[in-house]
Design an enzyme around this catalytic site. Sequence first.
Site, PDB file in Angstrom:
ATOM      1  N   HIS A   1     -12.139   0.827   5.381  1.00  0.00           N
ATOM      2  CA  HIS A   1     -10.824   0.898   4.642  1.00  0.00           C
ATOM      3  C   HIS A   1     -10.985  -0.512   3.860  1.00  0.00           C
ATOM      4  CE1 HIS A   1      -6.899   1.572   3.296  1.00  0.00           C
ATOM      5  NE2 HIS A   1      -6.822   0.488   3.321  1.00  0.00           N
ATOM      6  N   GLU A   2     -11.077  -1.546   4.577  1.00  0.00           N
ATOM      7  CA  GLU A   2     -11.132  -3.041   4.003  1.00  0.00           C
ATOM      8  C   GLU A   2     -12.280  -3.135   3.150  1.00  0.00           C
ATOM      9  OE1 GLU A   2      -8.441  -4.304   3.981  1.00  0.00           O
ATOM     10  OE2 GLU A   2      -7.230  -3.379   5.867  1.00  0.00           O
TER      11      GLU A   2
ATOM     12  N   HIS B   1     -11.626  -1.647   0.057  1.00  0.00           N
ATOM     13  CA  HIS B   1     -10.557  -2.693  -0.975  1.00  0.00           C
ATOM     14  C   HIS B   1     -11.581  -3.492  -1.588  1.00  0.00           C
ATOM     15  CE1 HIS B   1      -6.460  -2.038  -0.299  1.00  0.00           C
ATOM     16  NE2 HIS B   1      -6.611  -1.754   1.106  1.00  0.00           N
TER      17      HIS B   1
ATOM     18  N   GLU C   1      -3.862   2.139  -1.476  1.00  0.00           N
ATOM     19  CA  GLU C   1      -4.110   2.268  -0.183  1.00  0.00           C
ATOM     20  C   GLU C   1      -4.601   3.788   0.140  1.00  0.00           C
ATOM     21  OE1 GLU C   1      -3.693   0.368   2.543  1.00  0.00           O
ATOM     22  OE2 GLU C   1      -3.436  -1.053   0.903  1.00  0.00           O
TER      23      GLU C   1
END
Length: 261
Positions: free
Chosen positions: A65-66, A69, A96
């Site tokens: 997930h990061e 980003h 998100e």
Amino acid sequence: MKALAAGYARNVPGLDAHSLMLGLEGIGLEFMPMGDRDGAYDPEHKVILINSKVRPERQRFTLAHEISHALLLGDDDLLSDIHDVFEGERLEQVIETLCNVGAAAILMPEELVRDMIARFGETGRALAELSKRADVSASTALYTLAEYTQGPVLYAVCAVAKQEDDEGIPRPVLSVRVSGAAPSVKYALRPGTPIPDDHPVALALDTGFQMEADSYVPFPSGRKMPAHVVAYPNKYRVINVSFALQKGEIQGEMPKDDPDK
């Protein structure tokens, strides 16, 4: 976002934490206690932080997930398009969501998902195997598997949780934790839907063996939609379930976009 993340995953040597980070030049990775937060990406200091106190499968999804980003912040065109359409709190929600999409694309490549379906069918067994092979939670695997499912299939992850009875006394009840459906199915099961004691899903929990039978989808209203059920338990007392709806029974009880789902 999916294409961006999938392309990234194809260009790293593996999907372990070290290999996943090799595609992010100059960005470090640190594990530390982070309270209620699972992780964060700090673009100023070029570091991804992961909560060292959460379970390993959660750490792995958070890392993906990061990374998403970082990929999103590095794609000026995509970032500009998002900012043109959304703002404020809605913008943060969309970012998100996109990073969750990216994480799923990194950890569950299309080839892996299609291989699980080819080997185990569009079933609860495929859901369990995808979760295991990708090292993600069954709930995470469910949505990706549903996306690639061609038939009229509902998926659910069921587990025992305490619910209050009519007298307000908490009692253990086998119920739906999360549910999702193939694109051809308009409805899904509401979380918290109880599973009757004589249902194949309950029998799978009791015996620890896969159950496969012509049965039904147990909607909260009491409606029983005919379906072929495959219930596959794992060692953590979680049941991965598929409900293959009979022809002409593709309508359920609750829209996917119901805000109370």
